[in-house]
Scaffold this motif. Structure first.
Motif, PDB file in Angstrom:
ATOM      1  N   VAL A  80      53.492  27.939  35.848  1.00 27.54           N
ATOM      2  CA  VAL A  80      53.128  29.048  36.726  1.00 27.54           C
ATOM      3  C   VAL A  80      51.635  28.957  37.061  1.00 27.54           C
ATOM      4  N   LYS A  81      51.335  28.927  38.343  1.00 28.92           N
ATOM      5  CA  LYS A  81      49.960  28.912  38.821  1.00 28.92           C
ATOM      6  C   LYS A  81      49.788  30.088  39.779  1.00 28.92           C
ATOM      7  N   LEU A  82      49.035  31.077  39.331  1.00 26.66           N
ATOM      8  CA  LEU A  82      48.890  32.320  40.079  1.00 26.66           C
ATOM      9  C   LEU A  82      47.705  32.249  41.034  1.00 26.66           C
ATOM     10  N   ARG A  83      47.846  32.941  42.140  1.00 28.51           N
ATOM     11  CA  ARG A  83      46.725  33.122  43.068  1.00 28.51           C
ATOM     12  C   ARG A  83      46.704  34.582  43.504  1.00 28.51           C
ATOM     13  N   LEU A 122      33.479  43.588  42.861  1.00 27.59           N
ATOM     14  CA  LEU A 122      33.891  44.684  43.731  1.00 27.59           C
ATOM     15  C   LEU A 122      33.239  44.543  45.108  1.00 27.59           C
ATOM     16  N   GLY A 123      34.036  44.786  46.152  1.00 22.48           N
ATOM     17  CA  GLY A 123      33.509  44.790  47.505  1.00 22.48           C
ATOM     18  C   GLY A 123      33.232  43.414  48.079  1.00 22.48           C
ATOM     19  N   THR A 124      33.978  42.415  47.610  1.00 22.37           N
ATOM     20  CA  THR A 124      33.790  41.051  48.111  1.00 22.37           C
ATOM     21  C   THR A 124      35.137  40.451  48.482  1.00 22.37           C
ATOM     22  N   GLU A 125      35.089  39.467  49.363  1.00 28.12           N
ATOM     23  CA  GLU A 125      36.272  38.674  49.673  1.00 28.12           C
ATOM     24  C   GLU A 125      36.382  37.588  48.610  1.00 28.12           C
ATOM     25  N   ALA A 126      37.560  37.446  48.007  1.00 33.99           N
ATOM     26  CA  ALA A 126      37.667  36.509  46.887  1.00 33.99           C
ATOM     27  C   ALA A 126      39.094  36.020  46.722  1.00 33.99           C
ATOM     28  N   VAL A 127      39.209  34.861  46.080  1.00 33.72           N
ATOM     29  CA  VAL A 127      40.490  34.293  45.692  1.00 33.72           C
ATOM     30  C   VAL A 127      40.409  33.987  44.201  1.00 33.72           C
ATOM     31  N   LEU A 128      41.409  34.441  43.470  1.00 36.62           N
ATOM     32  CA  LEU A 128      41.410  34.310  42.016  1.00 36.62           C
ATOM     33  C   LEU A 128      42.598  33.457  41.592  1.00 36.62           C
ATOM     34  N   ASP A 129      42.340  32.353  40.897  1.00 36.43           N
ATOM     35  CA  ASP A 129      43.401  31.473  40.408  1.00 36.43           C
ATOM     36  C   ASP A 129      43.456  31.529  38.893  1.00 36.43           C
ATOM     37  N   GLY A 130      44.657  31.398  38.348  1.00 41.00           N
ATOM     38  CA  GLY A 130      44.783  31.394  36.895  1.00 41.00           C
ATOM     39  C   GLY A 130      46.206  31.183  36.443  1.00 41.00           C
ATOM     40  N   SER A 131      46.333  31.039  35.135  1.00 38.06           N
ATOM     41  CA  SER A 131      47.644  30.917  34.504  1.00 38.06           C
ATOM     42  C   SER A 131      48.149  32.290  34.088  1.00 38.06           C
ATOM     43  N   LEU A 132      49.436  32.386  33.820  1.00 39.20           N
ATOM     44  CA  LEU A 132      50.036  33.644  33.392  1.00 39.20           C
ATOM     45  C   LEU A 132      50.178  33.667  31.875  1.00 39.20           C
ATOM     46  N   PRO A 133      49.521  34.612  31.188  1.00 41.76           N
ATOM     47  CA  PRO A 133      49.700  34.731  29.743  1.00 41.76           C
ATOM     48  C   PRO A 133      51.112  35.205  29.403  1.00 41.76           C
ATOM     49  N   LEU A 173      42.396  41.139  18.127  1.00 46.99           N
ATOM     50  CA  LEU A 173      41.908  40.234  19.160  1.00 46.99           C
ATOM     51  C   LEU A 173      41.789  38.788  18.694  1.00 46.99           C
ATOM     52  N   GLN A 174      42.054  38.560  17.409  1.00 45.06           N
ATOM     53  CA  GLN A 174      42.094  37.185  16.929  1.00 45.06           C
ATOM     54  C   GLN A 174      43.365  36.473  17.383  1.00 45.06           C
ATOM     55  N   GLY A 175      44.343  37.263  17.818  1.00 47.90           N
ATOM     56  CA  GLY A 175      45.604  36.682  18.258  1.00 47.90           C
ATOM     57  C   GLY A 175      45.431  35.806  19.478  1.00 47.90           C
ATOM     58  N   LYS A 176      46.129  34.698  19.506  1.00 43.53           N
ATOM     59  CA  LYS A 176      46.049  33.774  20.623  1.00 43.53           C
ATOM     60  C   LYS A 176      47.272  33.959  21.509  1.00 43.53           C
ATOM     61  N   VAL A 177      47.051  33.812  22.782  1.00 41.32           N
ATOM     62  CA  VAL A 177      48.115  34.019  23.763  1.00 41.32           C
ATOM     63  C   VAL A 177      48.415  32.700  24.462  1.00 41.32           C
ATOM     64  N   GLU A 178      49.678  32.326  24.447  1.00 48.30           N
ATOM     65  CA  GLU A 178      50.096  31.133  25.189  1.00 48.30           C
ATOM     66  C   GLU A 178      50.314  31.493  26.656  1.00 48.30           C
ATOM     67  N   GLN A 191      51.405  48.303  26.043  1.00 52.55           N
ATOM     68  CA  GLN A 191      52.722  47.676  26.134  1.00 52.55           C
ATOM     69  C   GLN A 191      52.754  46.252  25.600  1.00 52.55           C
ATOM     70  N   GLY A 192      51.595  45.646  25.364  1.00 56.79           N
ATOM     71  CA  GLY A 192      51.573  44.244  24.937  1.00 56.79           C
ATOM     72  C   GLY A 192      52.048  43.300  26.019  1.00 56.79           C
ATOM     73  N   LEU A 193      51.776  43.670  27.283  1.00 55.96           N
ATOM     74  CA  LEU A 193      52.207  42.866  28.427  1.00 55.96           C
ATOM     75  C   LEU A 193      50.984  42.408  29.227  1.00 55.96           C
ATOM     76  N   PRO A 194      51.012  41.183  29.743  1.00 57.73           N
ATOM     77  CA  PRO A 194      49.934  40.763  30.639  1.00 57.73           C
ATOM     78  C   PRO A 194      50.029  41.521  31.952  1.00 57.73           C
ATOM     79  N   MET A 195      48.916  41.538  32.670  1.00 58.50           N
ATOM     80  CA  MET A 195      48.876  42.243  33.948  1.00 58.50           C
ATOM     81  C   MET A 195      48.189  41.372  34.996  1.00 58.50           C
ATOM     82  N   VAL A 196      48.784  41.336  36.178  1.00 59.69           N
ATOM     83  CA  VAL A 196      48.128  40.775  37.358  1.00 59.69           C
ATOM     84  C   VAL A 196      47.773  41.956  38.251  1.00 59.69           C
ATOM     85  N   ARG A 197      46.518  41.996  38.672  1.00 63.74           N
ATOM     86  CA  ARG A 197      46.049  43.141  39.462  1.00 63.74           C
ATOM     87  C   ARG A 197      45.439  42.640  40.762  1.00 63.74           C
ATOM     88  N   SER A 198      46.040  43.037  41.879  1.00 67.76           N
ATOM     89  CA  SER A 198      45.531  42.661  43.194  1.00 67.76           C
ATOM     90  C   SER A 198      45.048  43.916  43.905  1.00 67.76           C
TER      91      SER A 198
END
Length: 522
Positions: free
Chosen positions: A233-236, A477-488, A223-228, A449-456
């Protein structure tokens, strides 16, 4: 005076059954959402003592007594871990409430037979000393693997998740996958059963503690590894929190408008709406209609999402001469045009199709999920592509809980993708532990797998997860929400992703050999 372990070994009748049942139930505290991993010492330690006390007048009697104890322990574990399935039967109570006991008690009763088998296999290998802990690990791992494969498989809350839900311990999944964690979970958590056997018992427990420390150190180092992040890419991720009773064809316009408004919501000075994001993700089961056959809906999407690319769950149909074929699918939409489809390959029993459909229909049971007809399974794995994104590997709903299916499908691809996309609708299970357990198991696929995941997820928990399984952003959980972020960015291929058949097999063969060799000097 008898020790506590001796009382468990010598227990009989209902006292023995209740000890097994409640030991199994306590073990669920190690899983999401609580994640108190020491709780798993209880069922695994009890398992050793119960099998110790299974001796009978002959081998068959011993196996039968061990299997009975295993069934009760498994029944307690699965009732406590899967009680939330009952919520699905109450979503349309007028149709399904009568069948609630089938989900809350019937399924756990069936799954408990796998635990019974694991106890019986362990008893076949049983011997005095530390070797019996290896026998338990060998037997239960076989049983859990079978549970994940027989009758399409249901590896939900595999025993390996006692370690897999912990971010430090879970990192070993990058080496050995879920079933190696199953081996380690049984082996390490059962060790306290050896106390009271003199120096050998204390030595075995010390080795178990050393195992936990080694796993934690490995996890901490990893977990010391850094992820670029992927540039540009701007995810929503949109979590609309649509209740089951709102998901109706007569509300099609309202539902679509709800998703579009949420997608265009301002969340910060830097993200004022769709013009500031590149890719939008909606959940499974967004439309109570066939999107590809609704030009008005596609036009509305095009008008709102002029530049952003949409990934969304949507049922689709293929019309043939004999009958139409319907699929639970994931679509990629750009400027109102559906560019690509992925069809769900592993359908959910009772949700998307009915096993023994004729017999169950006579009982009044039909699939829970909305569909224009009976769903068919997709025939092949694929990646989805969209400008600006690396190749996307899609998983719909509980496809994400099958480690070997995911690994096999990825190995069939021509090139490694850069992202796992999991869309789901866990709204059937309300605000319970079920959606948290689903998230925990999906997150382990990212680590393996060493892969990032987007979960909707329609009602949550939606998340952006890095390839180490860390939640970079998540919703409630159980709320209306919008999630923004970058893709690792993805990590290099893990050992497990390259050797997904070999790695768990090696772990299992080691404990099997230890059980057969019977190392009493430990």
């Amino acid at each position: 005076m008898l020790t506590f372990s001796q009382k468990v070994m010598l227990s009989d009748g209902w006292s023995r059954r209740l000890i097994a049942f409640f030991s199994g139930a306590v073990g669920v505290l190690a899983l999401a959402p609580i994640g108190f991993f020491p709780a798993f010492f209880v069922p695994m330690t009890a398992a050793v003592w119960l099998i110790d006390g299974s001796a009978g007048e002959n081998r068959w009697a011993s196996l039968r007594r061990a299997a009975a104890a295993g069934w009760w322990l498994g029944f307690g574990y699965f009732v406590a871990g899967l009680w939330w399935l009952g919520v699905a039967f109450l979503a349309e109570a007028d149709r399904f409430a009568w069948a609630l006991p089938l989900g809350v008690l019937g399924l756990p009763a069936g799954l408990a037979f796998f635990t019974a088998l694991g106890f019986a296999l362990a008893r076949l290998l049983w011997s005095p000393g530390a070797a019996r802990v290896f026998a338990l690990a060998a037997g239960l791992t076989v049983a859990e693997w079978l549970r994940g494969h027989i009758l399409t498989g249901f590896p939900w809350n595999d025993f390996g998740m006692a370690l897999g839900d912990n971010p430090l311990f879970a990192q070993f999944a990058s080496v050995g996958g879920l079933y190696s964690l199953t081996v380690l979970s049984v082996l390490l958590f059962a060790a306290p059963a050896l106390l009271g056997k003199g120096g050998r018992g204390r030595k075995a427990v010390a080795l178990s503690l050393a195992g936990f420390v080694a796993l934690a150190l490995f996890g901490a180092a990893r977990l010391q590894g850094k992820v670029e992040t992927v540039k540009g890419v701007k995810l929503r991720v949109v979590q609309a929190n649509v209740a089951n009773d709102e998901f109706r064809a007569d509300r099609r316009s309202e539902l679509l408008d709800r998703y579009l408004k949420l997608s265009d919501r301002s969340t910060s000075p830097q993200t004022t709406g769709l013009t500031d994001v590149t890719h939008v993700f909606w959940s499974e089961s967004v439309f109570p209609f066939l999107l590809a056959q609704d030009p008005a809906a596609l036009s509305a999407i095009a008008a709102r999402m002029q530049t952003a690319i949409l990934f969304t769950g949507a049922a689709r149909a293929e019309i043939e001469a004999r009958r139409p074929h319907y699929f639970n699918s994931l679509a990629v939409i750009q400027k109102g045009e559906i560019k690509e489809w992925f069809d769900k390959m592993h359908l959910t029993p009772f949700g998307e199709y009915m096993p023994l459909a004729g017999a169950l229909a006579r009982l009044g049971l039909s699939p829970f999920a909305w569909s224009p007809g009976t769903f068919d399974a997709g025939e092949y794995s694929r990646v989805l592509t969209a400008p600006g994104l690396p190749a996307v590997f899609p998983l719909i709903c509980y496809e994400s809980i099958f480690p070997e299916e995911v690994a096999a499908r990825l190995s069939d691809l021509n090139a490694r993708p850069g992202l796992i996309l999991n869309v789901t609708n866990d709204g059937w299970f309300g605000v319970t532990s079920g959606p948290y357990q689903h998230l925990s198991q999906a997150r382990l696929r990212a680590i393996e797998q060493g892969l990032p995941m987007v979960r909707s997820a329609n009602t949550g928990v939606s998340a952006i997860i890095d390839p180490y399984g860390r939640l970079l952003a998540s919703t409630s959980l159980g709320t209306e929400a919008v999630l923004d972020g970058s893709l690792p960015k993805a990590l290099p291929a893990t050992f497990y992703s390259q050797h997904w058949r070999l790695a768990p097999a090696i772990a299992w063969l080691i404990v099997l050999a230890a059980a057969l060799i019977r190392p009493r000097n430990i």
